[in-house]
Design a protein around this motif. Structure first.
Motif, PDB file in Angstrom:
ATOM      1  N   CYS A   9       0.834  -1.213   0.000  1.00  0.00           N
ATOM      2  CA  CYS A   9       0.000   0.000   0.000  1.00  0.00           C
ATOM      3  C   CYS A   9       0.862   1.254   0.000  1.00  0.00           C
ATOM      4  O   CYS A   9       0.595   2.198  -0.751  1.00  0.00           O
ATOM      5  CB  CYS A   9      -0.940   0.010   1.201  1.00  0.00           C
ATOM      6  N   VAL A  10       1.902   1.285   0.816  1.00  0.00           N
ATOM      7  CA  VAL A  10       2.789   2.446   0.872  1.00  0.00           C
ATOM      8  C   VAL A  10       3.456   2.659  -0.487  1.00  0.00           C
ATOM      9  O   VAL A  10       3.480   3.779  -1.015  1.00  0.00           O
ATOM     10  CB  VAL A  10       3.853   2.286   1.985  1.00  0.00           C
ATOM     11  N   ASN A  39       2.542   1.517  -3.533  1.00  0.00           N
ATOM     12  CA  ASN A  39       1.585   1.850  -4.594  1.00  0.00           C
ATOM     13  C   ASN A  39       1.040   3.274  -4.473  1.00  0.00           C
ATOM     14  O   ASN A  39       0.659   3.867  -5.477  1.00  0.00           O
ATOM     15  CB  ASN A  39       0.426   0.856  -4.611  1.00  0.00           C
ATOM     16  N   ASN A  40       0.999   3.811  -3.261  1.00  0.00           N
ATOM     17  CA  ASN A  40       0.508   5.174  -3.080  1.00  0.00           C
ATOM     18  C   ASN A  40       1.593   6.216  -3.309  1.00  0.00           C
ATOM     19  O   ASN A  40       1.309   7.413  -3.243  1.00  0.00           O
ATOM     20  CB  ASN A  40      -0.104   5.350  -1.686  1.00  0.00           C
ATOM     21  N   THR A  41       2.815   5.781  -3.575  1.00  0.00           N
ATOM     22  CA  THR A  41       3.928   6.716  -3.726  1.00  0.00           C
ATOM     23  C   THR A  41       4.581   6.666  -5.107  1.00  0.00           C
ATOM     24  O   THR A  41       4.891   7.699  -5.671  1.00  0.00           O
ATOM     25  CB  THR A  41       4.995   6.437  -2.644  1.00  0.00           C
ATOM     26  N   PRO A  67       1.997   2.602 -10.027  1.00  0.00           N
ATOM     27  CA  PRO A  67       1.687   1.555  -9.051  1.00  0.00           C
ATOM     28  C   PRO A  67       1.317   0.243  -9.731  1.00  0.00           C
ATOM     29  O   PRO A  67       0.863   0.231 -10.866  1.00  0.00           O
ATOM     30  CB  PRO A  67       0.497   2.132  -8.287  1.00  0.00           C
TER      31      PRO A  67
END
Length: 162
Positions: free
Chosen positions: A79-80, A82-84, A88
């Motif tokens: 999650c970290v 893919n959100n950065t 992603p």
């Protein structure tokens, strides 16, 4: 005549034949398996042309045999990341306990320039390679929240002259 556009499974096979890319095919599932040799990322990646949808899946398995007790940290790391990251696509396959990277490309009737398809394939491999060691570190005990710091440290250590 050289392959300029890829719109179908057969176009992709012709393009890989033209470039002499080693590969195996499963025509029934429209799956192409290609060796990955981009250390430390070594194995196979897959290209699957969906039959009922206008999509092509590019999939690179990364870390296999994730222990059940590390799953929550791996999910957090995914999650970290893919959100950065700008592109992603990290994911976790629950039945077989492995981390992979996947790009889904729309493939409409007009297709895509073959060179653009190749760039997408290279993006898949580069992102998977850049995060392989950091994800292994999370599997081995580092907190998932540190995935970006681990990726920066890996990139820094991998630079020539580092």
């Amino acid at each position: 005549m050289p392959v300029i556009r890829i719109a179908t499974f057969q176009d992709c096979l012709a393009y890989f034949a033209e470039l002499k890319v080693p590969h195996k095919i499963d025509a029934a599932t429209q799956l192409i398996e290609i060796p990955t040799e981009l250390p430390p990322l070594v194995g196979q990646h897959y290209i699957r042309f969906e039959k009922a949808l206008p999509y092509v899946q590019l999939i690179q398995p990364m870390v296999r045999d994730v222990p059940a007790d590390r799953r929550a940290e791996v999910e957090h790391a995914i999650c970290v990341a893919n959100n950065t990251v700008p592109l992603p696509g990290f994911a976790y396959q629950y039945q077989n306990n492995f981390i992979y990277y996947r790009l889904t490309l729309p493939m409409y009737e007009e297709g895509m320039l073959a060179t653009s398809f190749q760039k997408q394939q290279l993006s898949l491999l580069k992102n998977a390679r850049d995060f392989l060691i950091p994800f292994r570190q999370v599997v081995d005990g580092k907190p998932g929240s540190q995935i970006l710091d681990l990726a920066v440290a890996f990139a820094t250590a991998s630079r020539p002259g580092a």
